[in-house]
Design a protein around this motif. Structure first.
Motif, PDB file in Angstrom:
ATOM      1  N   ILE A   1       0.842  -1.207   0.000  1.00 21.05           N
ATOM      2  CA  ILE A   1       0.000   0.000   0.000  1.00 21.05           C
ATOM      3  C   ILE A   1       0.873   1.251   0.000  1.00 21.05           C
ATOM      4  CG2 ILE A   1      -1.623   1.343   1.401  1.00 21.05           C
ATOM      5  CD1 ILE A   1      -2.795  -1.422   2.295  1.00 21.05           C
ATOM      6  N   ILE A   2       1.929   1.250   0.793  1.00 24.45           N
ATOM      7  CA  ILE A   2       2.822   2.411   0.846  1.00 24.45           C
ATOM      8  C   ILE A   2       3.445   2.672  -0.522  1.00 24.45           C
ATOM      9  CG2 ILE A   2       5.030   3.246   1.796  1.00 24.45           C
ATOM     10  CD1 ILE A   2       4.167   1.897   4.472  1.00 24.45           C
ATOM     11  N   ILE A   3       3.939   1.637  -1.189  1.00 29.24           N
ATOM     12  CA  ILE A   3       4.527   1.803  -2.521  1.00 29.24           C
ATOM     13  C   ILE A   3       3.488   2.310  -3.507  1.00 29.24           C
ATOM     14  CG2 ILE A   3       5.510   0.559  -4.499  1.00 29.24           C
ATOM     15  CD1 ILE A   3       7.040  -1.161  -2.445  1.00 29.24           C
ATOM     16  N   THR A   4       2.284   1.795  -3.419  1.00 27.62           N
ATOM     17  CA  THR A   4       1.210   2.243  -4.313  1.00 27.62           C
ATOM     18  C   THR A   4       0.911   3.725  -4.113  1.00 27.62           C
ATOM     19  OG1 THR A   4       0.236   0.026  -4.300  1.00 27.62           O
ATOM     20  CG2 THR A   4      -1.185   1.851  -5.006  1.00 27.62           C
ATOM     21  N   ILE A   5       0.842   4.147  -2.875  1.00 31.36           N
ATOM     22  CA  ILE A   5       0.569   5.563  -2.601  1.00 31.36           C
ATOM     23  C   ILE A   5       1.708   6.437  -3.131  1.00 31.36           C
ATOM     24  CG2 ILE A   5       0.294   7.295  -0.777  1.00 31.36           C
ATOM     25  CD1 ILE A   5      -1.149   5.079   0.853  1.00 31.36           C
ATOM     26  N   ILE A   6       2.936   5.997  -2.945  1.00 29.22           N
ATOM     27  CA  ILE A   6       4.079   6.781  -3.429  1.00 29.22           C
ATOM     28  C   ILE A   6       4.000   6.965  -4.941  1.00 29.22           C
ATOM     29  CG2 ILE A   6       6.593   6.821  -3.726  1.00 29.22           C
ATOM     30  CD1 ILE A   6       6.794   5.383  -1.004  1.00 29.22           C
ATOM     31  N   VAL A   7       3.736   5.901  -5.668  1.00 30.03           N
ATOM     32  CA  VAL A   7       3.706   6.016  -7.131  1.00 30.03           C
ATOM     33  C   VAL A   7       2.510   6.846  -7.581  1.00 30.03           C
ATOM     34  CG1 VAL A   7       2.414   3.925  -7.772  1.00 30.03           C
ATOM     35  CG2 VAL A   7       4.227   4.771  -9.262  1.00 30.03           C
ATOM     36  N   LEU A   8       1.398   6.786  -6.859  1.00 30.78           N
ATOM     37  CA  LEU A   8       0.236   7.594  -7.230  1.00 30.78           C
ATOM     38  C   LEU A   8       0.454   9.078  -6.956  1.00 30.78           C
ATOM     39  CD1 LEU A   8      -2.694   5.293  -6.050  1.00 30.78           C
ATOM     40  CD2 LEU A   8      -1.953   5.765  -8.404  1.00 30.78           C
ATOM     41  N   GLU A   9       1.409   9.404  -6.103  1.00 29.79           N
ATOM     42  CA  GLU A   9       1.713  10.803  -5.791  1.00 29.79           C
ATOM     43  C   GLU A   9       2.577  11.475  -6.856  1.00 29.79           C
ATOM     44  OE1 GLU A   9       0.738  12.892  -3.203  1.00 29.79           O
ATOM     45  OE2 GLU A   9      -0.731  11.321  -2.830  1.00 29.79           O
TER      46      GLU A   9
ATOM     47  N   SER B   1      12.694   6.100  -2.632  1.00 28.99           N
ATOM     48  CA  SER B   1      11.675   5.605  -1.695  1.00 28.99           C
ATOM     49  C   SER B   1      11.289   4.161  -2.007  1.00 28.99           C
ATOM     50  CB  SER B   1      10.443   6.505  -1.728  1.00 28.99           C
ATOM     51  OG  SER B   1      10.748   7.758  -1.168  1.00 28.99           O
ATOM     52  N   PHE B   2      11.229   3.820  -3.290  1.00 27.47           N
ATOM     53  CA  PHE B   2      10.943   2.439  -3.661  1.00 27.47           C
ATOM     54  C   PHE B   2      12.040   1.526  -3.131  1.00 27.47           C
ATOM     55  CE2 PHE B   2      11.277  -1.319  -6.237  1.00 27.47           C
ATOM     56  CZ  PHE B   2       9.972  -1.762  -6.278  1.00 27.47           C
ATOM     57  N   LEU B   3      13.304   1.929  -3.306  1.00 28.77           N
ATOM     58  CA  LEU B   3      14.411   1.115  -2.798  1.00 28.77           C
ATOM     59  C   LEU B   3      14.371   1.009  -1.281  1.00 28.77           C
ATOM     60  CD1 LEU B   3      17.364   2.220  -5.092  1.00 28.77           C
ATOM     61  CD2 LEU B   3      16.209  -0.005  -5.051  1.00 28.77           C
ATOM     62  N   VAL B   4      13.978   2.097  -0.609  1.00 27.67           N
ATOM     63  CA  VAL B   4      13.835   2.061   0.850  1.00 27.67           C
ATOM     64  C   VAL B   4      12.792   1.008   1.239  1.00 27.67           C
ATOM     65  CG1 VAL B   4      13.009   3.363   2.857  1.00 27.67           C
ATOM     66  CG2 VAL B   4      14.623   4.425   1.264  1.00 27.67           C
ATOM     67  N   CYS B   5      11.637   1.040   0.564  1.00 28.23           N
ATOM     68  CA  CYS B   5      10.576   0.059   0.851  1.00 28.23           C
ATOM     69  C   CYS B   5      11.031  -1.355   0.544  1.00 28.23           C
ATOM     70  CB  CYS B   5       9.322   0.382   0.036  1.00 28.23           C
ATOM     71  SG  CYS B   5       8.372   1.765   0.652  1.00 28.23           S
TER      72      CYS B   5
ATOM     73  N   ILE C   1      13.307  10.806  -9.057  1.00 30.73           N
ATOM     74  CA  ILE C   1      14.491  10.459  -8.257  1.00 30.73           C
ATOM     75  C   ILE C   1      14.065  10.033  -6.855  1.00 30.73           C
ATOM     76  CG2 ILE C   1      16.533  11.417  -7.107  1.00 30.73           C
ATOM     77  CD1 ILE C   1      16.938  13.155  -9.658  1.00 30.73           C
ATOM     78  N   ILE C   2      13.252  10.850  -6.212  1.00 29.54           N
ATOM     79  CA  ILE C   2      12.844  10.523  -4.837  1.00 29.54           C
ATOM     80  C   ILE C   2      11.926   9.299  -4.817  1.00 29.54           C
ATOM     81  CG2 ILE C   2      10.952  12.195  -4.776  1.00 29.54           C
ATOM     82  CD1 ILE C   2      13.170  11.194  -1.824  1.00 29.54           C
ATOM     83  N   TYR C   3      11.109   9.115  -5.871  1.00 28.96           N
ATOM     84  CA  TYR C   3      10.299   7.899  -5.945  1.00 28.96           C
ATOM     85  C   TYR C   3      11.202   6.671  -5.993  1.00 28.96           C
ATOM     86  CZ  TYR C   3       7.876   3.928  -7.825  1.00 28.96           C
ATOM     87  OH  TYR C   3       7.421   2.656  -8.009  1.00 28.96           O
ATOM     88  N   ALA C   4      12.232   6.723  -6.858  1.00 26.32           N
ATOM     89  CA  ALA C   4      13.135   5.567  -6.988  1.00 26.32           C
ATOM     90  C   ALA C   4      13.823   5.265  -5.655  1.00 26.32           C
ATOM     91  CB  ALA C   4      14.167   5.834  -8.081  1.00 26.32           C
TER      92      ALA C   4
ATOM     93  N   PRO D   1       5.227   8.068   1.983  1.00 26.03           N
ATOM     94  CA  PRO D   1       4.616   8.749   0.828  1.00 26.03           C
ATOM     95  C   PRO D   1       4.562  10.269   1.000  1.00 26.03           C
ATOM     96  CG  PRO D   1       3.339   6.815   1.391  1.00 26.03           C
ATOM     97  CD  PRO D   1       4.363   7.002   2.487  1.00 26.03           C
ATOM     98  N   TYR D   2       4.201  10.726   2.186  1.00 23.11           N
ATOM     99  CA  TYR D   2       4.159  12.169   2.442  1.00 23.11           C
ATOM    100  C   TYR D   2       5.558  12.768   2.329  1.00 23.11           C
ATOM    101  CZ  TYR D   2       3.875  16.629   4.741  1.00 23.11           C
ATOM    102  OH  TYR D   2       3.996  17.961   5.014  1.00 23.11           O
ATOM    103  N   LEU D   3       6.530  12.139   2.964  1.00 24.25           N
ATOM    104  CA  LEU D   3       7.888  12.657   2.945  1.00 24.25           C
ATOM    105  C   LEU D   3       8.482  12.628   1.537  1.00 24.25           C
ATOM    106  CD1 LEU D   3       9.186  11.075   6.267  1.00 24.25           C
ATOM    107  CD2 LEU D   3       8.541  13.460   5.858  1.00 24.25           C
TER     108      LEU D   3
END
Length: 187
Positions: free
Chosen positions: A16-24, A49-53, A44-47, A89-91
């Motif tokens: 869910i967190i990854i989904t929200i990030i990509v939708l943002e 954050s995805f790696l963090v997840c 860049i930040i999505y990539a 996702p917010y950050l």
């Protein structure tokens, strides 16, 4: 408590967190390369954050593969960790919209540090909840990645404060990629 359902819950929350990030990630204003390039910080930040997840999932998946049972301390500490992690996702959006500003980068790094500290607590509680599990005990005892991560992100925060705020993101990324590189060199 058996760990299978608990692992499934963690997996679902991370999905869910990854989904929200990509939708943002905003859509490009038109179909041009220029419009897409304007969104470079979002990507860049999505990539990152995805790696963090993915890294969080990978560490937990490998750890919980060895776990036979969990207790309330593990469950509640993981719940608090996921609460902090759910701010990602917010950050991610906050940093994307303020890429060269220290405070958003600091909050991103701080969430990374808090997640690391809580993960270290989870590992200690796992050791306590399943002391007869030798494989788990050895795997957790040999895990120095969290300390390395904390040190790298704190260094990034210092550099970010005094010189270049994106150093915090870079330190988060390095703390994820460095173990992969070290692991590849060892093998």
């Amino acid at each position: 408590m058996e760990s299978d359902r608990f692992e499934a819950l963690i997996d679902a929350i991370l999905a869910i967190i990854i989904t929200i990030i990509v939708l943002e990630i905003p859509l490009a204003s038109n179909g041009s390369w220029e419009a897409l390039f304007e969104l470079k910080y979002e990507f860049i930040i999505y990539a990152i954050s995805f790696l963090v997840c993915f890294n969080f999932w990978n560490i937990n998946n490998n750890t919980f593969a060895l776990v036979n049972k969990v207790d309330y301390k593990v469950i509640w500490t993981m719940g608090i960790t996921l609460l902090v992690f759910s701010l990602l996702p917010y950050l991610t959006t906050f940093v994307a919209e303020n890429f060269y500003v220290f405070f958003p980068q600091f909050l991103y790094g701080l969430s990374f540090i808090v997640t690391g500290i809580l993960s270290k607590l989870i590992f200690e509680f796992l050791k306590q909840s399943d002391p007869a599990n030798i494989a788990l005990q050895l795997a957790i005892d040999n895990n120095h990645l969290i300390l390395t991560t904390l040190i790298l992100v704190v260094i990034g925060m210092i550099i970010g404060y005094f010189a270049y705020p994106p150093a915090i993101l870079i330190s988060c990324l390095v703390s994820i990629v460095l173990p992969w590189i070290v692991g590849a060199i060892r093998h």
